[in-house]
Design a protein around this motif. Sequence first.
Motif, mmCIF file in Angstrom:
data_model
loop_
_atom_site.group_PDB
_atom_site.id
_atom_site.type_symbol
_atom_site.label_atom_id
_atom_site.label_comp_id
_atom_site.label_asym_id
_atom_site.label_seq_id
_atom_site.Cartn_x
_atom_site.Cartn_y
_atom_site.Cartn_z
ATOM 1 N N GLU A 59 0.672 -1.576 0.050
ATOM 2 C CA GLU A 59 0.264 -0.152 0.182
ATOM 3 C C GLU A 59 1.116 0.768 0.231
ATOM 4 O O GLU A 59 2.038 1.147 0.197
ATOM 5 N N ARG A 60 0.396 2.997 0.059
ATOM 6 C CA ARG A 60 0.914 3.595 -0.025
ATOM 7 C C ARG A 60 1.676 3.756 1.579
ATOM 8 O O ARG A 60 2.255 4.310 1.448
ATOM 9 N N GLU A 61 0.416 2.986 2.327
ATOM 10 C CA GLU A 61 1.774 4.228 3.785
ATOM 11 C C GLU A 61 1.995 2.790 4.444
ATOM 12 O O GLU A 61 1.165 1.404 3.643
ATOM 13 N N ALA A 62 2.984 3.074 5.408
ATOM 14 C CA ALA A 62 3.826 1.920 5.886
ATOM 15 C C ALA A 62 2.945 1.971 7.465
ATOM 16 O O ALA A 62 2.328 2.952 7.572
ATOM 17 N N TYR A 63 3.138 0.562 8.087
ATOM 18 C CA TYR A 63 2.351 0.373 8.915
ATOM 19 C C TYR A 63 3.928 0.270 10.465
ATOM 20 O O TYR A 63 3.260 -0.904 10.707
ATOM 21 N N LEU A 64 5.162 0.411 10.037
ATOM 22 C CA LEU A 64 6.212 -0.269 10.558
ATOM 23 C C LEU A 64 6.058 -0.359 12.052
ATOM 24 O O LEU A 64 6.289 -0.891 12.680
ATOM 25 N N GLU A 65 6.066 0.833 12.867
ATOM 26 C CA GLU A 65 5.980 1.341 14.161
ATOM 27 C C GLU A 65 5.177 0.381 14.428
ATOM 28 O O GLU A 65 4.896 -0.297 15.354
ATOM 29 N N GLN A 66 3.310 0.373 14.273
ATOM 30 C CA GLN A 66 3.013 -0.602 14.771
ATOM 31 C C GLN A 66 3.010 -1.703 14.434
ATOM 32 O O GLN A 66 2.597 -2.451 15.733
ATOM 33 N N MET A 67 3.937 -2.392 13.510
ATOM 34 C CA MET A 67 4.209 -3.030 13.532
ATOM 35 C C MET A 67 5.103 -4.129 14.801
ATOM 36 O O MET A 67 4.977 -5.229 15.809
ATOM 37 N N VAL A 68 6.233 -2.965 14.422
ATOM 38 C CA VAL A 68 6.834 -3.416 16.018
ATOM 39 C C VAL A 68 6.050 -3.479 17.121
ATOM 40 O O VAL A 68 6.635 -3.971 18.134
ATOM 41 N N ARG A 69 4.985 -2.347 17.249
ATOM 42 C CA ARG A 69 4.907 -2.366 18.352
ATOM 43 C C ARG A 69 3.699 -3.631 19.571
ATOM 44 O O ARG A 69 4.203 -3.930 19.612
ATOM 45 N N LEU A 70 3.957 -4.082 18.208
ATOM 46 C CA LEU A 70 2.123 -5.996 18.033
ATOM 47 C C LEU A 70 3.524 -6.493 18.568
ATOM 48 O O LEU A 70 2.754 -7.524 19.539
ATOM 49 N N GLY A 71 4.469 -6.763 18.357
ATOM 50 C CA GLY A 71 6.006 -8.006 18.276
ATOM 51 C C GLY A 71 6.294 -7.819 19.320
ATOM 52 O O GLY A 71 6.364 -9.010 20.340
ATOM 53 N N ALA A 72 6.206 -6.630 20.054
ATOM 54 C CA ALA A 72 6.841 -6.456 21.767
ATOM 55 C C ALA A 72 5.283 -6.613 21.978
ATOM 56 O O ALA A 72 6.197 -6.453 23.135
ATOM 57 N N GLY A 73 4.598 -6.054 22.518
ATOM 58 C CA GLY A 73 2.918 -6.367 23.594
ATOM 59 C C GLY A 73 3.060 -7.186 23.886
ATOM 60 O O GLY A 73 3.037 -6.748 25.437
ATOM 61 N N ASP A 74 3.711 -7.898 24.076
ATOM 62 C CA ASP A 74 3.036 -9.472 25.307
ATOM 63 C C ASP A 74 4.705 -9.421 25.530
ATOM 64 O O ASP A 74 4.877 -9.907 26.239
ATOM 65 N N ARG A 75 5.363 -8.920 25.529
ATOM 66 C CA ARG A 75 6.639 -8.924 26.006
ATOM 67 C C ARG A 75 7.486 -9.800 26.449
ATOM 68 O O ARG A 75 8.128 -10.712 26.969
ATOM 69 N N PRO A 76 8.341 -10.330 24.810
ATOM 70 C CA PRO A 76 8.609 -11.551 25.109
ATOM 71 C C PRO A 76 10.610 -11.003 25.350
ATOM 72 O O PRO A 76 10.363 -9.970 25.614
ATOM 73 N N ASP A 77 11.074 -12.178 25.676
ATOM 74 C CA ASP A 77 12.148 -12.039 25.504
ATOM 75 C C ASP A 77 13.271 -11.913 24.214
ATOM 76 O O ASP A 77 13.994 -10.917 23.882
ATOM 77 N N VAL A 78 12.571 -11.844 22.997
ATOM 78 C CA VAL A 78 13.884 -12.138 21.628
ATOM 79 C C VAL A 78 12.489 -11.663 20.574
ATOM 80 O O VAL A 78 11.403 -12.567 20.536
ATOM 81 N N VAL A 79 12.467 -10.881 19.800
ATOM 82 C CA VAL A 79 12.512 -10.534 18.426
ATOM 83 C C VAL A 79 13.104 -10.484 17.877
ATOM 84 O O VAL A 79 14.404 -9.263 17.721
ATOM 85 N N CYS A 80 13.063 -11.419 16.240
ATOM 86 C CA CYS A 80 14.318 -11.044 15.345
ATOM 87 C C CYS A 80 13.283 -10.311 14.250
ATOM 88 O O CYS A 80 12.185 -10.703 14.013
ATOM 89 N N LEU A 81 14.101 -9.102 13.369
ATOM 90 C CA LEU A 81 12.633 -8.665 12.400
ATOM 91 C C LEU A 81 13.878 -8.678 11.507
ATOM 92 O O LEU A 81 15.467 -8.574 11.543
ATOM 93 N N GLN A 82 13.432 -8.343 9.788
ATOM 94 C CA GLN A 82 14.162 -7.931 8.872
ATOM 95 C C GLN A 82 13.618 -7.542 8.201
ATOM 96 O O GLN A 82 12.638 -7.047 8.404
ATOM 97 N N GLU A 83 14.680 -7.145 7.318
ATOM 98 C CA GLU A 83 13.366 -6.049 6.415
ATOM 99 C C GLU A 83 13.166 -4.770 6.867
ATOM 100 O O GLU A 83 12.171 -4.081 6.448
ATOM 101 N N VAL A 84 13.473 -3.901 7.929
ATOM 102 C CA VAL A 84 13.603 -3.038 8.173
ATOM 103 C C VAL A 84 14.137 -1.432 7.210
ATOM 104 O O VAL A 84 15.854 -2.440 7.469
ATOM 105 N N PRO A 85 13.642 -0.773 7.151
ATOM 106 C CA PRO A 85 14.354 0.676 6.519
ATOM 107 C C PRO A 85 14.914 1.397 7.442
ATOM 108 O O PRO A 85 15.377 1.097 9.119
ATOM 109 N N ALA A 86 16.945 1.220 6.888
ATOM 110 C CA ALA A 86 18.025 1.788 7.944
ATOM 111 C C ALA A 86 17.082 2.799 8.797
ATOM 112 O O ALA A 86 17.488 2.800 9.639
ATOM 113 N N TRP A 87 16.420 3.444 8.860
ATOM 114 C CA TRP A 87 16.241 5.297 8.591
ATOM 115 C C TRP A 87 15.726 4.117 10.233
ATOM 116 O O TRP A 87 15.286 5.144 10.747
ATOM 117 N N ALA A 88 14.757 3.595 10.363
ATOM 118 C CA ALA A 88 14.289 2.918 11.550
ATOM 119 C C ALA A 88 14.955 1.935 12.457
ATOM 120 O O ALA A 88 14.443 2.164 13.815
#
Length: 178
Positions: free
Chosen positions: A10-39
Motif C-alpha cells: 500500500e501507499r502507507e506503511a505500518y512499521l511502528e505499529q508492527m514493532v509495537r504489536l510484536g513487542a506487546g506481550d513483552r517477549p524475551d527476543v524478537v528478530c526483525l528483517q527488512e527493516v528500513p535503515a532509518w527505522a
Amino acid sequence: MFHGNADPPEREAYLEQMVRLGAGDRPDVVCLQEVPAWALSHLAGWSGMQAFGDIAQRPRLGPMPIPAELGRVVTSVHHGLLRSAVAGQANAILLSPEAEILGRDRLVLNNRDFRKAQSRWLGLPLVARLAWAKERRIVQWVRARLPGEGTVLVANLLASVPGRIASRLKAAPVLRTE
C-alpha cells in the motif's frame, strides 16, 4: 517487516505499529528483517526493548548513497513502490530490557565478489545476476544472559531471495566454504 508495508503493498506503511504489536506481550527476543535503515534508531523506543540493528543494504538514490533520513522522506511518497530501493534495509534483534548483553557481531554472508562468482558459476542470466548483485545478506548475533533463562545466542538472518532464481540462490551464502 516487509519495510512496514501491507500485503499487498500500500501507499502507507505500518512499521511502528508492527514493532509495537510484536513487542506487546513483552517477549524475551524478537528478530526483525527488512527493516528500513532509518527505522533502526526508533526500534528501542517503539518496542521498549534493547535494539541491535545492522544494515544489509545502505539507503540509495540510484547508484548514490544517501542519508537514511532522506531515504525515509523519499520512500514516504509511496511505501509500496519504493521500499528498500531507496530506504535501504536492515536486520534487528530486540531483547528484553532485563537482558545482560555479553557480546554481539555480524557477518556479511555474500559480499560483492562472492555474489559475482556465484552468479557466474550458477549460469544466471544477466537480469538475474544484476538483481542478486544488490541482495547483500548478513547474519547478526547477540549473546546475552536472560533473567532466569541462562545464556542465549540469538542469530538473525534473512535468507530469502526474490524471483525465479530463488531455488538456486537461497543456500549459496549459507553454504559457502571460504
